[in-house]
Structure formats: C-alpha cells, structure tokens
Design a protein around this motif. Structure first.
Motif, PDB file in Angstrom:
ATOM      1  N   ASP A   4      40.253  54.775  36.221  1.00 28.17           N
ATOM      2  CA  ASP A   4      39.839  55.786  37.162  1.00 28.17           C
ATOM      3  C   ASP A   4      39.579  54.961  38.473  1.00 28.17           C
ATOM      4  N   HIS A   5      40.023  55.607  39.755  1.00 28.16           N
ATOM      5  CA  HIS A   5      39.674  54.847  40.879  1.00 28.16           C
ATOM      6  C   HIS A   5      39.100  55.744  41.817  1.00 28.16           C
ATOM      7  N   VAL A   6      38.098  55.444  42.523  1.00 25.37           N
ATOM      8  CA  VAL A   6      37.531  56.454  43.489  1.00 25.37           C
ATOM      9  C   VAL A   6      37.819  56.369  45.001  1.00 25.37           C
ATOM     10  N   PRO A   7      38.700  57.166  45.715  1.00 26.62           N
ATOM     11  CA  PRO A   7      39.111  57.033  46.606  1.00 26.62           C
ATOM     12  C   PRO A   7      38.430  56.611  47.790  1.00 26.62           C
ATOM     13  N   GLY A   8      38.796  55.672  48.499  1.00 27.90           N
ATOM     14  CA  GLY A   8      37.964  55.041  49.655  1.00 27.90           C
ATOM     15  C   GLY A   8      37.203  53.484  49.241  1.00 27.90           C
ATOM     16  N   VAL A   9      37.373  53.542  47.664  1.00 25.65           N
ATOM     17  CA  VAL A   9      36.577  52.305  47.352  1.00 25.65           C
ATOM     18  C   VAL A   9      37.700  51.273  46.621  1.00 25.65           C
ATOM     19  N   GLU A  10      37.651  50.129  47.001  1.00 26.03           N
ATOM     20  CA  GLU A  10      38.451  49.233  46.652  1.00 26.03           C
ATOM     21  C   GLU A  10      38.287  48.834  45.047  1.00 26.03           C
ATOM     22  N   PRO A  11      38.988  49.047  44.108  1.00 20.28           N
ATOM     23  CA  PRO A  11      39.095  48.635  42.803  1.00 20.28           C
ATOM     24  C   PRO A  11      38.429  47.119  42.693  1.00 20.28           C
ATOM     25  N   GLU A  12      37.868  46.765  41.672  1.00 18.82           N
ATOM     26  CA  GLU A  12      37.360  45.532  41.521  1.00 18.82           C
ATOM     27  C   GLU A  12      38.609  44.543  41.110  1.00 18.82           C
ATOM     28  N   LEU A  13      38.656  43.475  41.638  1.00 13.80           N
ATOM     29  CA  LEU A  13      39.859  42.544  41.339  1.00 13.80           C
ATOM     30  C   LEU A  13      39.694  41.954  40.051  1.00 13.80           C
ATOM     31  N   GLY A  14      40.917  41.916  39.028  1.00 11.05           N
ATOM     32  CA  GLY A  14      41.015  41.291  37.745  1.00 11.05           C
ATOM     33  C   GLY A  14      40.839  40.023  38.070  1.00 11.05           C
ATOM     34  N   LEU A  15      40.483  39.157  36.904  1.00 10.62           N
ATOM     35  CA  LEU A  15      40.144  37.829  37.064  1.00 10.62           C
ATOM     36  C   LEU A  15      41.296  37.017  37.536  1.00 10.62           C
ATOM     37  N   ARG A  16      42.605  37.403  37.084  1.00  9.33           N
ATOM     38  CA  ARG A  16      43.645  36.607  37.734  1.00  9.33           C
ATOM     39  C   ARG A  16      43.806  36.614  39.002  1.00  9.33           C
ATOM     40  N   GLU A  17      43.480  37.739  39.687  1.00  7.98           N
ATOM     41  CA  GLU A  17      43.636  38.147  41.056  1.00  7.98           C
ATOM     42  C   GLU A  17      42.759  37.452  41.848  1.00  7.98           C
ATOM     43  N   ARG A  18      41.449  37.425  41.203  1.00  7.45           N
ATOM     44  CA  ARG A  18      40.377  36.510  42.009  1.00  7.45           C
ATOM     45  C   ARG A  18      40.673  34.900  42.154  1.00  7.45           C
ATOM     46  N   LYS A  19      41.355  34.768  41.063  1.00  7.07           N
ATOM     47  CA  LYS A  19      41.643  33.166  40.859  1.00  7.07           C
ATOM     48  C   LYS A  19      42.709  32.653  41.886  1.00  7.07           C
ATOM     49  N   LYS A  20      43.527  33.926  42.066  1.00  2.00           N
ATOM     50  CA  LYS A  20      44.638  33.512  43.012  1.00  2.00           C
ATOM     51  C   LYS A  20      44.247  33.460  44.434  1.00  2.00           C
ATOM     52  N   ARG A  21      43.352  34.529  44.624  1.00  2.52           N
ATOM     53  CA  ARG A  21      42.735  34.235  46.121  1.00  2.52           C
ATOM     54  C   ARG A  21      41.927  33.302  46.285  1.00  2.52           C
ATOM     55  N   GLU A  22      40.995  32.950  45.431  1.00  6.79           N
ATOM     56  CA  GLU A  22      40.009  31.699  45.470  1.00  6.79           C
ATOM     57  C   GLU A  22      41.210  30.303  45.877  1.00  6.79           C
ATOM     58  N   THR A  23      42.242  30.292  44.921  1.00  2.00           N
ATOM     59  CA  THR A  23      43.103  29.118  45.223  1.00  2.00           C
ATOM     60  C   THR A  23      43.659  29.263  46.305  1.00  2.00           C
ATOM     61  N   ARG A  24      44.251  30.460  46.911  1.00  2.00           N
ATOM     62  CA  ARG A  24      44.739  30.396  48.255  1.00  2.00           C
ATOM     63  C   ARG A  24      43.938  30.032  49.350  1.00  2.00           C
ATOM     64  N   ARG A  25      42.518  30.538  49.487  1.00  2.00           N
ATOM     65  CA  ARG A  25      41.307  30.202  50.228  1.00  2.00           C
ATOM     66  C   ARG A  25      41.010  28.647  50.492  1.00  2.00           C
ATOM     67  N   ARG A  26      41.068  28.064  48.889  1.00  3.66           N
ATOM     68  CA  ARG A  26      40.783  26.594  49.041  1.00  3.66           C
ATOM     69  C   ARG A  26      41.838  25.682  49.603  1.00  3.66           C
ATOM     70  N   ILE A  27      43.222  26.259  49.464  1.00  2.00           N
ATOM     71  CA  ILE A  27      44.336  25.487  50.104  1.00  2.00           C
ATOM     72  C   ILE A  27      44.282  25.555  51.557  1.00  2.00           C
ATOM     73  N   ALA A  28      43.910  26.963  51.922  1.00  2.00           N
ATOM     74  CA  ALA A  28      43.806  27.142  53.545  1.00  2.00           C
ATOM     75  C   ALA A  28      42.720  26.488  54.169  1.00  2.00           C
ATOM     76  N   ASP A  29      41.426  26.370  53.618  1.00  2.00           N
ATOM     77  CA  ASP A  29      40.350  25.750  54.066  1.00  2.00           C
ATOM     78  C   ASP A  29      40.797  24.088  54.234  1.00  2.00           C
ATOM     79  N   ILE A  30      41.342  23.545  53.326  1.00  3.46           N
ATOM     80  CA  ILE A  30      41.726  22.244  53.100  1.00  3.46           C
ATOM     81  C   ILE A  30      42.537  21.984  54.152  1.00  3.46           C
ATOM     82  N   ALA A  31      43.495  22.709  54.497  1.00  2.83           N
ATOM     83  CA  ALA A  31      44.650  22.462  55.424  1.00  2.83           C
ATOM     84  C   ALA A  31      43.851  22.639  56.963  1.00  2.83           C
ATOM     85  N   THR A  32      43.228  23.424  57.009  1.00  2.00           N
ATOM     86  CA  THR A  32      42.533  23.687  58.394  1.00  2.00           C
ATOM     87  C   THR A  32      41.666  22.355  58.599  1.00  2.00           C
ATOM     88  N   GLY A  33      40.957  21.897  57.589  1.00  3.06           N
ATOM     89  CA  GLY A  33      40.073  20.661  57.781  1.00  3.06           C
ATOM     90  C   GLY A  33      41.103  19.662  58.273  1.00  3.06           C
TER      91      GLY A  33
END
Length: 237
Positions: A4-33
């Motif tokens: 079930d999904h409540v309109p206007g509320v972003e569904p909670e990300l699954g573990l795999r998607e969270r890990k992908k986002r964390e990896t992306r952010r980590r790579i970007a932060d390191i690159a920026t430095g």
C-alpha cells in the motif's frame, strides 16, 4: 500483491536501494574532495575509484561523466526553481517569490547564493575548468527553461508568447549576477561579515529593478539640465 502507498508520501527505500544511494553519495563526496584539493582537470576517474576503493566501472555505473561527479546534484538544482514556484504562497508573484527565496538563502548561508564559508574554493574549482564552466551554464539553462515552462503553464501563455521565457531569463539573470558578485568578493578575500551589508543592499536593489522595471533606468538628463542619469527606484528588503 504490491505494498500500500499513501499518495504524497515517498515509500521507504529497500535495503538495496539505500545501499546504492549511500555508495553514490560516498563516491561523489570523495570525488568532490579530490577536485577541490587538486583541481578538476588534475583528477581522473581512476583517481576517484582508487580513493573510494571501488572499480572504475563502479564509478561509471553511477556517473556517466566526470562532470556528473562534480555536479552530482544537478537534477535537484534544475528542479529547485520549479519546486519553489509550485510551492509559492497564495497571491505571491514570481518576482516576489524568488526575491524571498534569495534572501532566505542569504539568511541561511545557502550554497545556492555563494554566501557561505568555503564558497571561494568551489568558485575557483569551477572557474579553473572550462568543462565545469560549460556544464554549469548548461545546468542553468535547463533550470531556466524548466521555470519558463511552468510560468507558461501558470499563465496560460501560448507557444508564441515570449513573456514566460523573458520572465524566466530576467529572474535567472538577477540571481546569477548577484551570485557572481558574491563569489568575486569572497574569492578576493572578503569575509561574510565584511560584505554582508553590501550583499543584502545589492540584492534588494537588483530585485527592485526587476520588480519595478527599467523604464527610467539610466535615462539621459533632460535638455538644459546637468547631472547623472536617473537610477530608478530604490526600495528595501
């Protein structure tokens, strides 16, 4: 059966998607430095991969180009003006909205205004790289086009009506001019405290010109009179 999904509320990300986002952010932060320390053109994708302890292919899985690594939030930037416009207050016009948002950015020392500590490093990194300068212009153009589309939709303008694109161009011109001036002064060594009064006054002046028009700005003195050209209205924040 789907969740079930409540309109206007972003569904909670699954573990795999969270890990992908964390990896992306980590790579970007390191690159920026690395980019900020060595300069954008002096850092390779291999340097980023080695420092992040991932493969070059992994970096390219998340970022198509090196410029995408630097401007890793470009989609958010492009959508920001449109999001602000959709969320404007009842009865609030476009100029009043972006005036308010710019001053809120100054008050919050927001990155979008360059009025924050360390902005001179970002400015130097971008200005030293033709590739980053070109990408920054492209991002700005896309954001401006997005706002123009929303202005046209809100006003019911037809495809041949120049007003939405002209309005979007003027709004972005004012914001970009103010940000460039702040960046120049910060890069020259001024502190936020030293420039604060001038920055707020310049922003008020620029948005006043946008709001009230340039009709009388820089008008030649009337025949038989001496003095400088008229400057137009001046108002406060």
């Amino acid at each position: 059966m789907g969740e079930d999904h409540v309109p206007g509320v972003e569904p909670e990300l699954g573990l795999r998607e969270r890990k992908k986002r964390e990896t992306r952010r980590r790579i970007a932060d390191i690159a920026t430095g690395l980019f900020m320390t060595r300069g954008f053109d002096n850092v390779t994708i291999a340097d980023v991969a080695r420092t992040a302890d991932v493969s070059v292919n992994t970096v390219f899985n998340y970022f198509r180009t090196k410029e995408d690594l630097f401007f890793d939030r470009q989609d958010e930037v492009i959508e920001a003006a449109g999001r602000d416009f959709r969320d404007r207050r009842p009865g609030e016009g476009a100029v009043a909205l972006f005036r308010r948002r710019f001053f809120e950015g100054l008050d919050a020392r927001g990155h979008q205004t360059a009025f924050h500590e360390g902005s001179e490093v970002w400015t130097r990194t971008v200005r030293d790289s033709p590739a980053l300068m070109a990408r920054q212009r492209e991002i700005g153009r896309r954001a401006q086009d997005r706002l123009a589309d929303l202005l046209a939709e809100a006003t019911g303008a037809g495809p041949d009506d120049i007003a939405p694109r002209a309005a979007a161009a003027m709004i972005f011109a004012v914001q970009n001019t103010l940000v460039e001036q702040i960046a120049d002064r910060k890069s020259a060594g001024e502190t936020l405290q030293e420039m604060a009064e001038d920055v707020y006054a310049a922003a008020a002046r620029a948005f006043d010109l946008l709001e009230h028009g340039l009709g009388s700005y820089a008008a030649a003195p009337a025949a038989g009179t001496a003095g400088t050209a008229a400057e137009g209205p001046v108002a406060g924040k």
